[in-house]
Design a protein around this motif. Structure first.
Motif, mmCIF file in Angstrom:
data_model
loop_
_atom_site.group_PDB
_atom_site.id
_atom_site.type_symbol
_atom_site.label_atom_id
_atom_site.label_comp_id
_atom_site.label_asym_id
_atom_site.label_seq_id
_atom_site.Cartn_x
_atom_site.Cartn_y
_atom_site.Cartn_z
ATOM 1 N N UNK A 74 -13.323 -50.448 -6.743
ATOM 2 C CA UNK A 74 -13.413 -51.849 -6.316
ATOM 3 C C UNK A 74 -14.778 -52.427 -6.686
ATOM 4 N N UNK A 75 -15.834 -51.673 -6.409
ATOM 5 C CA UNK A 75 -17.185 -52.124 -6.733
ATOM 6 C C UNK A 75 -17.366 -52.276 -8.245
ATOM 7 N N UNK A 76 -16.863 -51.288 -8.993
ATOM 8 C CA UNK A 76 -16.984 -51.352 -10.458
ATOM 9 C C UNK A 76 -16.285 -52.583 -11.018
ATOM 10 N N UNK A 77 -15.173 -52.946 -10.400
ATOM 11 C CA UNK A 77 -14.457 -54.151 -10.845
ATOM 12 C C UNK A 77 -15.199 -55.420 -10.439
ATOM 13 N N UNK A 78 -15.576 -55.503 -9.172
ATOM 14 C CA UNK A 78 -16.166 -56.723 -8.643
ATOM 15 C C UNK A 78 -17.560 -56.999 -9.193
ATOM 16 N N UNK A 79 -18.303 -55.966 -9.518
ATOM 17 C CA UNK A 79 -19.663 -56.124 -10.043
ATOM 18 C C UNK A 79 -19.701 -56.185 -11.570
ATOM 19 N N UNK A 80 -18.540 -56.157 -12.214
ATOM 20 C CA UNK A 80 -18.485 -56.293 -13.669
ATOM 21 C C UNK A 80 -18.902 -55.050 -14.421
ATOM 22 N N UNK A 81 -18.900 -53.892 -13.753
ATOM 23 C CA UNK A 81 -19.329 -52.655 -14.420
ATOM 24 C C UNK A 81 -18.300 -52.197 -15.455
ATOM 25 N N UNK A 82 -17.024 -52.378 -15.146
ATOM 26 C CA UNK A 82 -15.994 -52.078 -16.154
ATOM 27 C C UNK A 82 -16.127 -53.021 -17.343
ATOM 28 N N UNK A 83 -16.335 -54.295 -17.044
ATOM 29 C CA UNK A 83 -16.411 -55.280 -18.126
ATOM 30 C C UNK A 83 -17.616 -55.022 -19.026
ATOM 31 N N UNK A 84 -18.701 -54.499 -18.453
ATOM 32 C CA UNK A 84 -19.860 -54.128 -19.264
ATOM 33 C C UNK A 84 -19.489 -53.095 -20.321
ATOM 34 N N UNK A 85 -18.436 -52.330 -20.041
ATOM 35 C CA UNK A 85 -17.976 -51.291 -20.965
ATOM 36 C C UNK A 85 -16.848 -51.784 -21.867
#
Length: 332
Positions: A74-85
């Motif tokens: 959830x955090x990775x999605x909401x903080x844009x960490x996945x999108x950074x990748x």
């Protein structure tokens, strides 16, 4: 009965992997360590493509709830960490049986529920646990005001998700740790998922339940007691990343990107407490005090490198194997 293969992605933190293949040898489960050659070039190209086109790869991941048990994805999605990748990740709430079918068919790419994937692998599905984010079920034992210690649970009603299998095995294991025979000394009522167990506590239908934050903290604010944080007595893979063998063969660069994003989320949880409390407050709509309490309950559950100690894997494999009738020891 089976062969269990564990591997480490060469030189990459967080890439321990567990796969189960069933055969007819009757030799039990054998755990071997092998090296998986992760193709980092694919990951680099994926990020370069995203940087050039701005089009992120769409990825579907199942979770079983939106509670803090699944705060890492959830955090990775909401903080844009996945999108950074270079990934556009959709988190889909799904029951275990739905996840198994969808993961096998390719309708979803990954699941964050490691128990679901591992138990399916025991039944013959070609799934692999790639990394472990939460090394214990992120839950607390919450009880009503008539109970001040765990032994007071004798004769009381414990709410569980469903009878049989791992959903019931975990409470039994915890209670046994404190000298209670759950089969003889505890009254058990099947009431459903975390939200249902929380509601059953509030209504007085049950006296105790294992539930995750924010439900446990909300119950505490209403006068219930948190007697135990499960990571104090249980260590087992709970939340992380699991997928199919087909996905691993076809998308190793994407998997590497998923691992980086989730490991960054764990580090965010562990190293940025003030921002994490703010996130919990905002996402779960809790006041600062309840968000801080939730953070204090969850902060020690997570592995910063996606791995779990070998001894904890051994114990977990023995337990899960016994649930499906594997009576042979596991060779490591």
């Amino acid at each position: 009965l089976g062969e269990l293969v564990a591997g480490k992605a060469r030189g990459r933190p967080g890439a321990d992997a567990i796969t189960l293949h069933l055969n007819n040898t009757g030799s039990g489960i054998v755990l071997r360590f092998i090296n998986i050659n992760v193709i980092f070039l694919v990951s680099v190209l994926l990020q370069a493509t995203f940087a050039t086109t701005g089009v992120a790869a769409r990825v579907r991941v199942t979770i079983t709830s939106h509670s803090l048990s699944f705060v890492v994805p959830i955090l990775a999605q909401q903080k844009g960490l996945y999108r950074d990748e270079g990934l556009e990740v959709e988190l889909i709430r799904a029951r275990s049986e739905v996840t198994v079918v969808a993961l096998k068919s390719g309708e979803i790419d990954y699941t964050a529920s490691l128990g679901t994937a591992f138990r399916a692998a025991l039944r013959g599905f070609p799934f692999k646990v790639v990394s472990v984010s939460a090394t214990a079920p992120v839950q607390q034992l919450v009880v009503d005001s008539s109970i001040s210690k765990i032994t007071d649970l004798r004769g009381k009603i414990l709410g569980i998700e469903q009878p049989g299998g791992s959903a019931w095995y975990l409470p039994k294991k915890v209670l046994k740790h404190f000298g209670l025979d759950a089969e003889k000394e505890i009254r058990v009522l099947s009431v459903g998922n975390s939200g249902d167990r929380y509601a059953s506590l509030l209504s007085g239908k049950i006296h105790a339940a294992f539930i995750p934050p924010p439900f446990s903290v909300q119950a505490e604010a209403r006068g219930f007691r948190i007697l135990l944080n499960l990571h104090q007595v249980i260590q087992q893979p709970f939340v992380g990343l699991a997928t199919s063998l087909n996905k691993i063969q076809q998308s190793r660069g994407q998997i590497d990107a998923m691992l980086r994003a989730q490991n960054r989320a764990v580090l965010f949880i562990q190293r940025r407490p003030t921002e994490m409390v703010e996130f919990i407050s905002s996402y779960y709509k809790l006041d600062h005090g309840m968000a801080l309490r939730s953070y204090e309950l969850i902060k020690d559950y997570f592995s910063p490198d996606g791995r779990m100690p070998r001894k904890d894997w051994e114990a977990y494999l023995l337990e899960e194997g016994s649930l499906v009738g594997l009576d042979k020891p596991i060779a490591l």
